[in-house]
Scaffold this motif. Structure first.
Motif, PDB file in Angstrom:
ATOM      1  N   GLN A  12       0.833  -1.208   0.000  1.00 37.02           N
ATOM      2  CA  GLN A  12       0.000   0.000   0.000  1.00 37.02           C
ATOM      3  C   GLN A  12       0.871   1.262   0.000  1.00 37.02           C
ATOM      4  OE1 GLN A  12      -3.521   0.055  -0.146  1.00 37.02           O
ATOM      5  NE2 GLN A  12      -2.969   2.155  -0.647  1.00 37.02           N
ATOM      6  N   GLU A  15       2.398   1.686  -3.414  1.00 34.20           N
ATOM      7  CA  GLU A  15       1.392   2.197  -4.355  1.00 34.20           C
ATOM      8  C   GLU A  15       1.178   3.702  -4.150  1.00 34.20           C
ATOM      9  OE1 GLU A  15      -1.716  -0.444  -6.050  1.00 34.20           O
ATOM     10  OE2 GLU A  15       0.216  -0.028  -6.990  1.00 34.20           O
ATOM     11  N   ASP A  16       1.119   4.132  -2.888  1.00 36.99           N
ATOM     12  CA  ASP A  16       0.970   5.553  -2.584  1.00 36.99           C
ATOM     13  C   ASP A  16       2.150   6.343  -3.161  1.00 36.99           C
ATOM     14  OD1 ASP A  16      -1.325   4.935  -1.256  1.00 36.99           O
ATOM     15  OD2 ASP A  16      -0.487   5.172   0.767  1.00 36.99           O
ATOM     16  N   SER A  18       4.081   5.483  -5.610  1.00 34.09           N
ATOM     17  CA  SER A  18       4.093   5.450  -7.075  1.00 34.09           C
ATOM     18  C   SER A  18       3.227   6.580  -7.627  1.00 34.09           C
ATOM     19  CB  SER A  18       3.598   4.096  -7.588  1.00 34.09           C
ATOM     20  OG  SER A  18       2.188   3.986  -7.482  1.00 34.09           O
ATOM     21  N   ARG A  19       2.180   6.945  -6.895  1.00 32.35           N
ATOM     22  CA  ARG A  19       1.311   8.047  -7.338  1.00 32.35           C
ATOM     23  C   ARG A  19       1.963   9.405  -7.093  1.00 32.35           C
ATOM     24  NH1 ARG A  19      -2.881   4.284  -6.221  1.00 32.35           N
ATOM     25  NH2 ARG A  19      -2.747   4.606  -3.999  1.00 32.35           N
ATOM     26  N   SER A  24       5.927   3.677 -12.334  1.00 29.17           N
ATOM     27  CA  SER A  24       4.897   2.687 -12.636  1.00 29.17           C
ATOM     28  C   SER A  24       5.351   1.260 -12.394  1.00 29.17           C
ATOM     29  CB  SER A  24       4.450   2.825 -14.091  1.00 29.17           C
ATOM     30  OG  SER A  24       5.578   2.701 -14.926  1.00 29.17           O
ATOM     31  N   THR A  55      -0.009  -5.093  -8.804  1.00 34.18           N
ATOM     32  CA  THR A  55       0.329  -3.754  -8.309  1.00 34.18           C
ATOM     33  C   THR A  55       1.627  -3.325  -8.998  1.00 34.18           C
ATOM     34  OG1 THR A  55       1.828  -4.326  -6.500  1.00 34.18           O
ATOM     35  CG2 THR A  55      -0.540  -4.463  -6.030  1.00 34.18           C
ATOM     36  N   VAL A  56       2.084  -2.094  -8.718  1.00 30.88           N
ATOM     37  CA  VAL A  56       3.347  -1.630  -9.309  1.00 30.88           C
ATOM     38  C   VAL A  56       4.534  -2.450  -8.801  1.00 30.88           C
ATOM     39  CG1 VAL A  56       2.575   0.750  -9.688  1.00 30.88           C
ATOM     40  CG2 VAL A  56       3.665   0.137  -7.515  1.00 30.88           C
TER      41      VAL A  56
END
Ligand SMILES: [Zn+2]
Length: 113
Positions: A12, A15-16, A18-19, A24, A55-56
């Motif tokens: 998680q 993923e946060d 990566s944003r 990516s 996920t990434v």
């Protein structure tokens, strides 16, 4: 197996990131795990591969860095290395010790694409 939920937390966080940091794909994840964190490394690797799917972080390599347990003895004021949370002081036998490192787990570094 609590490693599964720990891995969900790690993925998680990735993923946060990566944003916010616009990547990516993650190639390698360096994860620091304290000796007193109560985490099974093999279970961690297994869970990570499963949780990272779609996920990434999918297919990324998990590098685990061991962080030794460190405690301060309140009786003789020395910092001593411990392998378990309930160790007593190797010098004077005092118990309990104040744990100062080795209970945490954190992402140290990510190699991204
Ligand atoms: Zn001591």
């Amino acid at each position: 197996m609590h490693e599964m939920s720990l891995c969900e937390g790690v993925v998680q966080l990735i993923e946060d990131q990566s944003r916010t940091q616009n990547f990516s794909k993650v190639k390698t994840v360096w994860l620091e795990i304290g000796a007193l964190a109560g985490v099974e490394k093999e279970a961690m690797r297994f869970s990570f591969a499963a949780v990272a799917r779609d996920t990434v972080a999918e297919g990324s390599k998990l590098e685990i860095i061991d962080v030794p347990g460190l405690a301060r003895c309140p009786a003789c004021a020395r910092d001593v290395q411990v392998s378990a949370r309930y160790d007593d002081c190797p010098d004077c036998g005092h118990y309990p010790l104040d744990i100062i490192a080795g209970e945490e787990m954190r992402i140290k570094e990510l190699e991204v694409q």
